[in-house]
Scaffold this motif. Structure first.
Motif, short mmCIF file in Angstrom:
data_model
loop_
_atom_site.label_atom_id
_atom_site.label_comp_id
_atom_site.label_asym_id
_atom_site.label_seq_id
_atom_site.Cartn_x
_atom_site.Cartn_y
_atom_site.Cartn_z
N GLY A 153 59.17 8.69 0.42
CA GLY A 153 58.17 7.64 0.62
C GLY A 153 58.23 7.04 2.01
N ILE A 154 59.43 6.80 2.52
CA ILE A 154 59.59 6.27 3.88
C ILE A 154 59.06 7.28 4.90
N TYR A 155 59.34 8.55 4.67
CA TYR A 155 58.85 9.59 5.57
C TYR A 155 57.32 9.58 5.63
N PHE A 156 56.66 9.54 4.46
CA PHE A 156 55.20 9.54 4.44
C PHE A 156 54.63 8.27 5.05
N LYS A 157 55.31 7.15 4.87
CA LYS A 157 54.81 5.88 5.44
C LYS A 157 54.89 5.91 6.95
N LYS A 158 55.97 6.44 7.49
CA LYS A 158 56.13 6.51 8.94
C LYS A 158 55.24 7.57 9.56
N LYS A 159 54.94 8.62 8.81
CA LYS A 159 54.09 9.70 9.33
C LYS A 159 52.67 9.21 9.57
N LYS A 160 52.24 8.22 8.85
CA LYS A 160 50.89 7.68 9.00
C LYS A 160 50.74 7.06 10.34
#
Length: 160
Positions: A153-160
């Motif tokens: 979830g942190i990865y996807f949030k930062k990827k945005k």
């Protein structure tokens, strides 16, 4: 204009029938005079709005509310129904995302993500036994698998 009247129409008909049957003392279905029935009525109203009123965004709340209502009616009363409430609720959300994807073309990733989590929760004991994770020292890793969800979830949030 007609499509905006579907949701309140179904709500009024459903709640009216619910309270009328309760007022006249209909004892044929006493188990249905509970809050899950009201959730089912609201969920059906959302689904009616979605499919009759071409409001594709109403699919997800419709499936979730109808599914939750049916789950709380069936759990403990039907022998084959899973007792794992959290796993079932996540599975219902996954079904909602799949139906939303069918209408809108978006949300497939979320549908599969919720499906994987639901399967893990519903079949935790069988999966752990199948892989032998509890016997070979991997139980610590298996115990903290939710941390993996947090990191993704942190990865996807930062990827945005």
């Amino acid at each position: 204009m007609r499509s905006q009247r579907i949701f309140p129409g179904i709500i009024l008909i459903g709640f009216g029938a619910y309270f009328l049957l309760q007022q006249i003392g209909m004892t044929l279905f006493p188990a249905f005079f509970t809050w899950p029935t009201l959730m089912i009525i609201v969920g059906i109203a959302f689904l009616g709005q979605s499919y009759s009123g071409n409001d594709s965004e109403a699919v997800l709340p419709g499936v979730i509310m109808t599914g939750f209502g049916f789950h709380f009616h069936l759990v403990g009363h039907v022998s084959f129904w899973p007792q794992n409430t959290i796993g079932m609720l996540i599975l219902i959300i996954s079904i909602g995302f799949f139906l939303r994807f069918q209408k809108t073309g978006s949300g497939l990733f979320q549908a599969f993500l919720f499906l994987i989590v639901a399967v893990l929760l519903l079949f935790y004991d069988k999966i752990a036994g199948y892989f032998g994770l509890l016997q070979n020292g991997m139980s610590l890793v298996w115990k903290f698998w939710p941390v993996l969800l947090i990191l993704i979830g942190i990865y996807f949030k930062k990827k945005k």
